[in-house]
Structure formats: C-alpha cells, structure tokens
Write a protein that holds these residues in place. Structure first.
Motif, PDB file in Angstrom:
ATOM      1  N   SER B  32       0.988  -1.244   0.029  1.00  0.00           N
ATOM      2  CA  SER B  32       0.123   0.067   0.164  1.00  0.00           C
ATOM      3  C   SER B  32       0.913   1.216   0.007  1.00  0.00           C
ATOM      4  CB  SER B  32      -1.004  -0.050   1.087  1.00  0.00           C
ATOM      5  OG  SER B  32      -0.093   0.057   2.432  1.00  0.00           O
ATOM      6  N   LEU B  33       2.189   1.036   0.377  1.00  0.00           N
ATOM      7  CA  LEU B  33       3.128   2.282   0.409  1.00  0.00           C
ATOM      8  C   LEU B  33       3.653   2.583  -0.726  1.00  0.00           C
ATOM      9  CD1 LEU B  33       4.914   1.149   3.821  1.00  0.00           C
ATOM     10  CD2 LEU B  33       3.100   3.067   3.534  1.00  0.00           C
ATOM     11  N   THR B  34       3.313   1.654  -2.028  1.00  0.00           N
ATOM     12  CA  THR B  34       4.150   1.837  -3.106  1.00  0.00           C
ATOM     13  C   THR B  34       3.103   2.547  -4.427  1.00  0.00           C
ATOM     14  OG1 THR B  34       3.291  -0.227  -4.014  1.00  0.00           O
ATOM     15  CG2 THR B  34       5.347  -0.370  -2.726  1.00  0.00           C
ATOM     16  N   GLY B  35       3.876   2.567  -5.328  1.00  0.00           N
ATOM     17  CA  GLY B  35       3.041   3.484  -6.458  1.00  0.00           C
ATOM     18  C   GLY B  35       3.598   4.685  -6.648  1.00  0.00           C
ATOM     19  N   ARG B  36       4.491   5.059  -5.797  1.00  0.00           N
ATOM     20  CA  ARG B  36       5.143   6.595  -5.861  1.00  0.00           C
ATOM     21  C   ARG B  36       6.293   6.801  -6.422  1.00  0.00           C
ATOM     22  NH1 ARG B  36       4.432   7.663   0.489  1.00  0.00           N
ATOM     23  NH2 ARG B  36       5.480   5.557   0.379  1.00  0.00           N
ATOM     24  N   ALA B  37       6.933   5.846  -6.599  1.00  0.00           N
ATOM     25  CA  ALA B  37       8.501   5.793  -7.315  1.00  0.00           C
ATOM     26  C   ALA B  37       8.072   5.974  -8.910  1.00  0.00           C
ATOM     27  CB  ALA B  37       9.258   4.680  -7.162  1.00  0.00           C
ATOM     28  N   THR B  67      15.371  11.224  -4.220  1.00  0.00           N
ATOM     29  CA  THR B  67      16.018  10.165  -3.729  1.00  0.00           C
ATOM     30  C   THR B  67      16.104   8.806  -4.846  1.00  0.00           C
ATOM     31  OG1 THR B  67      13.770   9.408  -2.713  1.00  0.00           O
ATOM     32  CG2 THR B  67      15.387  10.634  -1.351  1.00  0.00           C
ATOM     33  N   VAL B  68      17.228   8.311  -4.699  1.00  0.00           N
ATOM     34  CA  VAL B  68      17.340   7.301  -5.799  1.00  0.00           C
ATOM     35  C   VAL B  68      17.584   6.116  -5.303  1.00  0.00           C
ATOM     36  CG1 VAL B  68      18.916   6.852  -7.925  1.00  0.00           C
ATOM     37  CG2 VAL B  68      18.172   9.267  -7.399  1.00  0.00           C
ATOM     38  N   ASP B  97      25.459   8.927   1.645  1.00  0.00           N
ATOM     39  CA  ASP B  97      24.511   9.753   1.216  1.00  0.00           C
ATOM     40  C   ASP B  97      23.155   8.708   1.199  1.00  0.00           C
ATOM     41  OD1 ASP B  97      22.293  10.793  -0.222  1.00  0.00           O
ATOM     42  OD2 ASP B  97      23.150  10.649  -2.144  1.00  0.00           O
ATOM     43  N   SER B  98      22.231   9.058   2.239  1.00  0.00           N
ATOM     44  CA  SER B  98      21.242   8.039   2.631  1.00  0.00           C
ATOM     45  C   SER B  98      20.239   7.935   1.300  1.00  0.00           C
ATOM     46  CB  SER B  98      20.801   8.027   3.924  1.00  0.00           C
ATOM     47  OG  SER B  98      20.064   9.421   4.058  1.00  0.00           O
ATOM     48  N   GLY B  99      20.271   9.070   0.746  1.00  0.00           N
ATOM     49  CA  GLY B  99      19.211   9.108  -0.252  1.00  0.00           C
ATOM     50  C   GLY B  99      19.550   8.218  -1.496  1.00  0.00           C
ATOM     51  N   MET B 100      20.794   7.517  -1.581  1.00  0.00           N
ATOM     52  CA  MET B 100      21.015   6.692  -2.725  1.00  0.00           C
ATOM     53  C   MET B 100      21.131   5.391  -2.417  1.00  0.00           C
ATOM     54  SD  MET B 100      21.749   6.754  -5.891  1.00  0.00           S
ATOM     55  CE  MET B 100      23.235   7.153  -7.039  1.00  0.00           C
ATOM     56  N   PHE B 101      20.653   4.430  -3.041  1.00  0.00           N
ATOM     57  CA  PHE B 101      20.947   3.020  -2.717  1.00  0.00           C
ATOM     58  C   PHE B 101      21.081   2.293  -4.063  1.00  0.00           C
ATOM     59  CE2 PHE B 101      19.132  -1.262  -2.215  1.00  0.00           C
ATOM     60  CZ  PHE B 101      19.702  -1.784  -1.063  1.00  0.00           C
ATOM     61  N   ILE B 102      22.045   1.351  -4.220  1.00  0.00           N
ATOM     62  CA  ILE B 102      22.466   0.551  -5.240  1.00  0.00           C
ATOM     63  C   ILE B 102      22.644  -0.715  -4.929  1.00  0.00           C
ATOM     64  CG2 ILE B 102      24.307   0.360  -7.225  1.00  0.00           C
ATOM     65  CD1 ILE B 102      25.144   3.320  -6.662  1.00  0.00           C
ATOM     66  N   ARG B 103      22.020  -1.424  -5.743  1.00  0.00           N
ATOM     67  CA  ARG B 103      21.789  -2.955  -5.336  1.00  0.00           C
ATOM     68  C   ARG B 103      21.986  -3.684  -6.700  1.00  0.00           C
ATOM     69  NH1 ARG B 103      20.490  -6.624  -1.294  1.00  0.00           N
ATOM     70  NH2 ARG B 103      20.523  -8.514  -2.428  1.00  0.00           N
ATOM     71  N   ALA B 122      12.154  -3.638  -6.811  1.00  0.00           N
ATOM     72  CA  ALA B 122      11.580  -2.283  -7.021  1.00  0.00           C
ATOM     73  C   ALA B 122      10.579  -1.764  -6.255  1.00  0.00           C
ATOM     74  CB  ALA B 122      11.232  -1.817  -8.581  1.00  0.00           C
ATOM     75  N   LEU B 123       9.668  -2.638  -6.051  1.00  0.00           N
ATOM     76  CA  LEU B 123       8.587  -2.334  -4.681  1.00  0.00           C
ATOM     77  C   LEU B 123       9.181  -2.065  -3.588  1.00  0.00           C
ATOM     78  CD1 LEU B 123       5.756  -4.870  -5.530  1.00  0.00           C
ATOM     79  CD2 LEU B 123       5.590  -2.351  -6.175  1.00  0.00           C
ATOM     80  N   VAL B 124      10.317  -2.709  -3.141  1.00  0.00           N
ATOM     81  CA  VAL B 124      10.723  -2.480  -1.917  1.00  0.00           C
ATOM     82  C   VAL B 124      11.512  -1.134  -1.719  1.00  0.00           C
ATOM     83  CG1 VAL B 124      12.599  -2.926  -0.304  1.00  0.00           C
ATOM     84  CG2 VAL B 124      11.190  -4.961  -1.149  1.00  0.00           C
ATOM     85  N   LEU B 125      12.015  -0.854  -3.066  1.00  0.00           N
ATOM     86  CA  LEU B 125      12.635   0.592  -2.925  1.00  0.00           C
ATOM     87  C   LEU B 125      11.578   1.717  -2.822  1.00  0.00           C
ATOM     88  CD1 LEU B 125      15.664   0.068  -5.348  1.00  0.00           C
ATOM     89  CD2 LEU B 125      15.947   0.009  -3.114  1.00  0.00           C
ATOM     90  N   ASP B 126      10.534   1.544  -3.569  1.00  0.00           N
ATOM     91  CA  ASP B 126       9.292   2.471  -3.886  1.00  0.00           C
ATOM     92  C   ASP B 126       8.907   2.628  -2.463  1.00  0.00           C
ATOM     93  OD1 ASP B 126       6.928   3.923  -4.485  1.00  0.00           O
ATOM     94  OD2 ASP B 126       6.315   2.106  -6.064  1.00  0.00           O
ATOM     95  N   ALA B 127       8.468   1.445  -1.714  1.00  0.00           N
ATOM     96  CA  ALA B 127       8.025   1.572  -0.257  1.00  0.00           C
ATOM     97  C   ALA B 127       9.096   2.215   0.799  1.00  0.00           C
ATOM     98  CB  ALA B 127       7.686   0.249   0.044  1.00  0.00           C
ATOM     99  N   ALA B 128      10.465   2.104   0.442  1.00  0.00           N
ATOM    100  CA  ALA B 128      11.522   2.793   1.357  1.00  0.00           C
ATOM    101  C   ALA B 128      11.471   4.364   1.018  1.00  0.00           C
ATOM    102  CB  ALA B 128      12.864   2.070   0.886  1.00  0.00           C
ATOM    103  N   GLY B 129      10.691   4.829  -0.054  1.00  0.00           N
ATOM    104  CA  GLY B 129      10.854   6.021  -0.316  1.00  0.00           C
ATOM    105  C   GLY B 129      11.623   6.684  -1.465  1.00  0.00           C
ATOM    106  N   LYS B 130      12.117   5.558  -2.122  1.00  0.00           N
ATOM    107  CA  LYS B 130      12.983   6.120  -3.285  1.00  0.00           C
ATOM    108  C   LYS B 130      12.024   6.843  -4.343  1.00  0.00           C
ATOM    109  CE  LYS B 130      16.925   4.998  -1.508  1.00  0.00           C
ATOM    110  NZ  LYS B 130      16.271   5.328  -0.236  1.00  0.00           N
ATOM    111  N   GLN B 131      12.171   8.187  -4.756  1.00  0.00           N
ATOM    112  CA  GLN B 131      11.402   8.780  -5.543  1.00  0.00           C
ATOM    113  C   GLN B 131      11.634   8.338  -7.087  1.00  0.00           C
ATOM    114  OE1 GLN B 131      12.877  12.342  -3.976  1.00  0.00           O
ATOM    115  NE2 GLN B 131      10.507  12.965  -3.756  1.00  0.00           N
TER     116      GLN B 131
END
Lengths: 310, 310
Positions: B32-37, B67-68, B97-103, B122-131
């Motif tokens: 429910s937290l996804t769909g924003r990225a 955030t990326v 930089d906590s606004g950047m996550f690479i995996r 991608a859903l996880v990153l979306d829920a984690a607030g990555k824009q």
C-alpha cells in the motif's frame, strides 16, 4: 502426413503456427508415430553461416540416404514473407527430392510460444518419417536456448571476429552446447577463438566435453568431421542412457508448459474472462487491492481447496 | 524498510532473491506504500556504458534533491561475488548519502524469475521512499525485455561501432524503448547510427515517437538533455492517461505470472509432487502415453470440472 506428403506436412505446421484448434487433435493422433527422428539444433548469431551449414548438413545426410527435415526459426524477424521466399530459394537446391523438407517458422508475435510451436513442428516431421530434423535458430535470447534444449543434440556456431567471443556468449548457450562449430574457420582470429572455447570448456568440465569442429560452410570443409562428431555424440546418448534421461527431462518441461497454459486459461475463464482480469489489474495498479490478495481470489475460483473455502 | 533503512532494504531484497517465504508477506505489508516511485529502465549491451550512465543519472537526480534507488541486473553473469564487489565500488561515490541506494540482483540460475524478483525489489525501494528507481539491464534476451516492460520509462542504449546496429537489435527491444540514448556519441559512426535509428522509428510511427539523445556518459555530456526528455515523457504519461493504462497492463502481466506459478505448484503437489511428474514425463518420452492425455489427467487433479468428472 504419415506418408510424408509435402503439402500435408506444410498444412500441419501452418495449423500449429496459427494455434488452430485442430492442430492438437492432429498431434495427438500422430504422437505414437514419433520418437524416431534425431533432432539436431543449430544455433548461432546473425551472419554466422547457420543456414549454409544446415544446408550442407542436410545435403550430406541425403547423400547417406537419410530423410531430412529442416525448421528455420528466426524470432528476430517478425515477418514471414521473407522467410517463405527464403524457403523457396533453399528448396530449389533440393527440387524433386521428397526426402528433404525445409520450413521456416513464423513468429506472429507469439514469442513465448515459439519453442512449443517448434517442438510440435518437429513432431510432425518425425511422424512424417524424417530421420534427421535440423532446427536452425538465431542464438540471441532465452527463447533460442529453450529451443536448443528441446533437441537431441545442440550445435552452437561461433565465428571469429564478430564480437561474439566466448565472454559475451549468452548465458545458458555455452551450457546448452553439445558440439561447438567454429565456422568461417579460415578467418583471422579463428585460432584465438578456439583457444578461448577450449579454455572455457576446461574451466567447467562435464561428463561429455563438447568438441570444437572447424568448418567453412561455404565450401563444405569440415562438414564430414561435424557429422562424425554428431554420430559419436548420438552413440554416447544411446549407450550411456543419457538420451533417455534427456528426453524425459524435455518432456517434463513441455508438460509443465502445456499445463501452465491450460491452467491459466481455465482460471481466467472461471474468473470472468479477460475483462474481469483487466479490472482486477487496474485495481492493483491503483493500489486499491494487493496483488497477493488478487491472486488468492483468482485461485479460489479454480482449485478444489478454494472451492471448499467458498 | 519504510524508514529507508539501508540494511533493512538490503535484507528485504536478499529475501526476494532467495525466494524466502517471508518475502511475500513483507511485500504484502509494504504494497500500500508503493506506486509513488518513477521506474526508469536502462538497457544496453555489454560495454555500452550503462552503469556509467545510470551513475550519472542517479547523481543528477540527487543534486535535484530526489532520492534514488538503483537495481543492476545482469543475467549474463551467473556469479554474484563480482556484482557485490561492484556495488561497493559504485556506492563509494555516494558514501554517506542515505538518499542513494545501489544493489545488484543475483540470478542464482533462476533466469525465468528474474523479472519478477526485479519488480519486487523495485517495490521495496518504492516503499522505502525512493522517488526514482533506476533498473539497469543487459539488453540481450527476452528476460531483459520483460524487465524493460515493467518500468514507467524504458531507455535503450546504443553505441556506434559495436555491431549492435539497428538491424541486429533484439526484436521487441526497439518497440520497448521510450527513449533512445546514443552513448559514446563522440565515436565514429554516431551520425550514421542516429540516422538508422530515426529511419527505423519513422518506418513504424507510434503515438510517442522516442527521441534519440546523444550522450557521453564518461564526461556527463547529454545527461541534462536526457533527464529533460525523461521529464517530458513522464508528463505525457500523466496527462494522456497512458501512464495509468501502462501500469494496469503491467499488473495484468504480473498477476498472470504469479497465478501461473501458484497454479502449477498446486497442481504438481496435488498430482503427487515432482516424482510423479517425472514418472509421467518418462512415460511420454517413451511414447507409452500422449502428452495431451497426460496434461488432461494432471488437470483433473485440480480443476472443479475435473473434480466432477472423477
């Protein structure tokens, strides 16, 4: 089809391509006549000389008195017109020879189903009495690896200086190869490429170490060595029992693929058809519903467990 | 995960890769937290400069304050050790930089499930607030096209003089592209390649004509033009309603894939598990039984219609 009639075989393959409902019925009737042909896959990038090599192999088997069927699959080409024209040109070399059948498989956008359609076409040629069935594919994607995995013997073509060195080889293709053919072997870089191949093969030893056969398909050089290597591999499949295990594993994959298709169709129908599914997908996309919940609901429309739960 | 904690996000993605049963539960909770990225796919052959371009894009978005998240998928590499090392090296440029996550996504041989695992990550990153979520793939096979099709915007990289001219482009990739990037644009042959692209695009006009952006990722040239093109495409997705339609179509495919997996598992279990299936496949391979008959028998183990028939 049983009599090997060219027009009947052709129509049967067209029915398979078009997913004609009669195709399955036909295949069910022919199935008991199959299992006798030896299926050889020939996979290589565009310009690697696949068609020329397949023609040479086919001609060689014809000289030996064996009947030959050729299925050419090119998923990179969405059009069939050219392919059909190509078939005619290729067939001219075998005009009047009823022991040779060449056919291109059209993709019609149904990329996922191409491996299945190819396998079914091979069954038709098998039932029609072709002793050798050559399946020619462009080795660029997962689909081609799937096709390679449905044959008794997989030949992977490499060519010097085309950027398709061993490192950039599609994952899975290296593993799928039973025999490597280094075509255009007269070109610069052939020795280096052969060394690379041997090094890669030695790095991951298998019970059957694929030989590397050097050919120049345009002149026919090396084709004799290739058929000898194929025979050696075939003999080993028979004596080791690996042929039987391979066929069983292939049928397991095919049964699962067939099952998947049938199950999905049956669930979608039971759930109200494509329109209902579209509505559910839109709800999920708008986060009105979770995909896990949606799948659970769809499942209850079709499994006995779900039926009890209702 | 919700708070964007790096270790929590990392562990969640590892659970998805390993098909940990808890992963689905987690995803259901996060959904429910996804769909924003905004998901951007970057696809290109080995050596096309994908990673460099993705790093440049990521850095640009960070400067803009967004955030990326980056997911790098390489199905051609069966090993993850190198990928993890690569992640560390790439992350060094964004240390602290906590606004950047690479995996990197590991394949673990589960090639078929890679698209699903990538979508779930991608859903996880979306829920984690990555824009912005950048998904980087090697464009060599069907799997990559599947991944390209799960993004909001697909960027296809081409490079002059690498043999990846427009004609040899994997079928489906041309159609999947929303934006073309001609990287290493300073190289010889760039003009010719751009002309080829435009000619191919003009030959099959679409409602959105993908622009061709020339970049030199190593220097960062053209990256600004690229982000502008992405914004323009994004704006169009929103105003035309195509974004909504695209998301619904993507979810339909994902629901079908999830359903397929569940159904198959349920039927195989109901039919006596893998061993029973192996036995049936061996019977079919030996022509003791037809595959159509086998599939029908397996189906009756699980559909309501079949239950009645018993």
């Amino acid at each position: 089809v049983r009599a090997g009639d060219v027009r009947a075989v052709s129509r049967a393959i067209t029915a398979i391509e078009n997913r004609d409902p009669h195709a399955e019925e036909l295949l069910a009737q022919l199935f008991s006549l199959t299992g006798r042909a030896f299926l050889i896959g020939v996979t290589g990038g565009p310009g690697s000389g696949k068609s020329t090599l397949v023609d040479r192999l086919g001609a060689k088997y014809r000289v030996e008195g064996r009947t030959v069927g050729v299925i050419a699959v090119d998923p990179t080409s969405p059009f069939t017109g050219g392919a059909i024209l190509g078939d005619r040109i290729r067939m001219q070399g075998h005009a009047g020879d009823s022991g040779m059948f060449i056919r291109s498989m059209a993709t019609r956008g149904a990329l996922g189903g191409l491996a299945r359609a190819t396998a079914d076409a091979a069954l038709v040629l098998d039932a029609a009495g072709k002793q050798i069935v050559l399946i020619e594919t462009v080795g660029v994607g997962q689909d081609e690896i799937d096709i390679a995995r449905l044959t008794d013997c997989t030949i992977v073509l490499v060519v010097p200086g085309m950027g398709d060195d061993v490192q950039s080889m599609k994952a899975g293709l290296m593993e799928a190869a039973d025999i490597f053919v280094l075509n255009k072997a007269e070109r610069e870089g052939a020795d280096q490429l052969e060394q690379q191949l041997h090094a890669a093969l030695e790095a991951s030893p298998r019970s059957w170490q694929p030989p590397v056969i050097r050919t120049t398909a345009t002149t026919g050089e090396g084709v004799e060595a290739l058929t000898a290597a194929i025979e050696k591999f075939r003999a080993r499949l028979n004596t080791s029992g690996e042929g039987r295990a391979r066929a069983a594993a292939q049928w397991q994959r095919r049964l699962l693929a067939m099952l998947e298709e049938e199950l999905l169709e049956s669930v979608v129908t039971a759930s109200g058809g494509k329109q209902a599914l579209e509505a559910i997908a839109a709800e999920v996309a708008q986060r009105k519903r979770s995909p896990y919940d949606a799948v659970r609901a769809l499942m209850t429309n079709n499994t006995p467990a779900g039926t009890e739960r209702r």
